[in-house]
Design an enzyme around this catalytic site. Sequence first.
Site, PDB file in Angstrom:
ATOM      1  N   ASP A  49      43.341  44.472  49.150  1.00  9.79           N
ATOM      2  CA  ASP A  49      43.720  43.374  48.250  1.00  9.79           C
ATOM      3  C   ASP A  49      43.882  43.882  46.814  1.00  9.79           C
ATOM      4  O   ASP A  49      44.284  43.127  45.927  1.00  9.79           O
ATOM      5  CB  ASP A  49      42.734  42.200  48.337  1.00  9.79           C
ATOM      6  CG  ASP A  49      41.336  42.582  47.913  1.00  9.79           C
ATOM      7  OD1 ASP A  49      41.063  43.770  47.692  1.00  9.79           O
ATOM      8  OD2 ASP A  49      40.485  41.659  47.805  1.00  9.79           O
ATOM      9  N   ASP A  88      42.632  43.896  54.356  1.00 11.11           N
ATOM     10  CA  ASP A  88      41.591  43.182  53.609  1.00 11.11           C
ATOM     11  C   ASP A  88      41.720  41.673  53.800  1.00 11.11           C
ATOM     12  O   ASP A  88      42.835  41.128  53.710  1.00 11.11           O
ATOM     13  CB  ASP A  88      41.767  43.455  52.104  1.00 11.11           C
ATOM     14  CG  ASP A  88      40.720  44.388  51.551  1.00 11.11           C
ATOM     15  OD1 ASP A  88      39.640  44.528  52.157  1.00 11.11           O
ATOM     16  OD2 ASP A  88      40.985  44.984  50.490  1.00 11.11           O
ATOM     17  N   LYS A 118      38.993  44.188  56.803  1.00  8.46           N
ATOM     18  CA  LYS A 118      37.887  44.576  55.930  1.00  8.46           C
ATOM     19  C   LYS A 118      37.431  43.356  55.168  1.00  8.46           C
ATOM     20  O   LYS A 118      38.254  42.518  54.786  1.00  8.46           O
ATOM     21  CB  LYS A 118      38.317  45.671  54.946  1.00  8.46           C
ATOM     22  CG  LYS A 118      37.206  46.033  53.939  1.00  8.46           C
ATOM     23  CD  LYS A 118      37.474  47.334  53.218  1.00  8.46           C
ATOM     24  CE  LYS A 118      38.345  47.223  52.007  1.00  8.46           C
ATOM     25  NZ  LYS A 118      37.876  46.299  50.945  1.00  8.46           N
ATOM     26  N   GLU A 120      34.394  42.133  52.056  1.00  8.77           N
ATOM     27  CA  GLU A 120      33.356  42.554  51.117  1.00  8.77           C
ATOM     28  C   GLU A 120      32.106  41.726  51.330  1.00  8.77           C
ATOM     29  O   GLU A 120      32.185  40.537  51.646  1.00  8.77           O
ATOM     30  CB  GLU A 120      33.852  42.349  49.672  1.00  8.77           C
ATOM     31  CG  GLU A 120      35.021  43.241  49.315  1.00  8.77           C
ATOM     32  CD  GLU A 120      35.495  43.041  47.877  1.00  8.77           C
ATOM     33  OE1 GLU A 120      34.786  42.403  47.069  1.00  8.77           O
ATOM     34  OE2 GLU A 120      36.603  43.540  47.575  1.00  8.77           O
ATOM     35  N   GLU A 186      31.637  51.527  47.397  1.00 10.86           N
ATOM     36  CA  GLU A 186      32.449  51.686  46.178  1.00 10.86           C
ATOM     37  C   GLU A 186      31.577  51.857  44.941  1.00 10.86           C
ATOM     38  O   GLU A 186      30.574  51.142  44.771  1.00 10.86           O
ATOM     39  CB  GLU A 186      33.382  50.469  46.013  1.00 10.86           C
ATOM     40  CG  GLU A 186      34.235  50.571  44.744  1.00 10.86           C
ATOM     41  CD  GLU A 186      35.462  49.676  44.720  1.00 10.86           C
ATOM     42  OE1 GLU A 186      35.771  49.032  45.741  1.00 10.86           O
ATOM     43  OE2 GLU A 186      36.116  49.632  43.652  1.00 10.86           O
TER      44      GLU A 186
END
Length: 284
Positions: A49, A88, A118, A120, A186
Site C-alpha cells: 500500500d 497489502d 499482508k 499490519e 519494519e
Amino acid sequence: MSEITRIRRLTPREITARKGAEPIVCLTAYTAPIARRLDAEVDLLLVGDSLGMVLYGFDTTVGVTVDMMVAHGRAVVRASSHACVIIDLPFGSYEESPEAAFRTAARVMAETGASGVKLEGGVEMAPTVHFLTRRGIPVLGHVGLMPQAVNATGFRVQGKSAEEAAKVRADAQAITEAGAFALVIENTVEPLARALTKELAIPTIGIGASAACDGQILVTEDILGLGGAMVPRFAKSYAALGGAIDEAVPAYADDVRARHFPGPEHVYPLAPVEALKADGRRAG
Ligand code: KIV
C-alpha cells in the site's frame, strides 16, 4: 534465478521453508512493466500500500482503497509467473473484525489471483490472522513500524526501549502463532530483529531491520532512484533512473520544438504507387 527454470510460482509454503536456508529476496511492484522486470530475480513481489505515497503522491498510506489494491494487484499477477505475489490489505479494510478481514482478503485473492495478503498489526490482529489462515488465506504479517498507524505513532524506529522491544516481541510471537507464513519487521533496531529472527519459527523479512533477517524487502522505486525527496536511511540506491529521466525528457522536448522528432525512421511512408497517387501524378 536458479539454473532450474521454474514452471510455476513460488508458494507461501516454499517461502516459509526458506527459513535458515537461502536469504529471501523481496521487492515491491505496483505495475505490469516493473513486475515483468523484477519477476525472475525475486522470490516475492509485494503489491504494497506504499503505492499510495509512491504512485499517487499521498502523504501516508491511509487513503489507499481496496479498489486500488485490486487494480494494481491484477497488473502485477498478470505480468509475473515466478515470484510469489502478496497484496497489502489497506487501512480500514480489515481491522474491524476477522469476518471483515476475510471478506476483503477473499475479494483481493479472487479478483487478482495473488497467493496471499499482508496486514499490519500485532497481538490485536492475531485472532484475525488465525481466522484467515484457517480459511485458506496465506498471511504475511507486518510488525515494528506500521505505516498505517502513522497518525497514532509517527514514523519512528521501533524497539529502542525495553518496553518497546517487549511490545514488538509480543506482536511478532502472536502473529507467528496465529499462522502467518512470514513476517515483515519494519524500522526496528538491529539486536531485536536479530533476536526475533532466531526465536521465530517463520522467516523474518526486514526493511530497516538489519541483515540478520531471513530476507529483505525494499520499495523498488527507492532502489532505482525514482523515490520522492525523502528516501529512507535503510534504502540503498542501486541506480539513478530519476537522473536518466531528467536528461531524457528535456532532450525529447528540444527535439519536438526543433522539429527533429519524428524523423523519417519514425513515420509511415506510403508504398511508391500510393505516393504517386497522393502526389496527383499517374501511376505506371
Ligand atoms: O507497503 C509496502 O510497500 C510495505 C513494504 C515496504 C514492507 O509494507
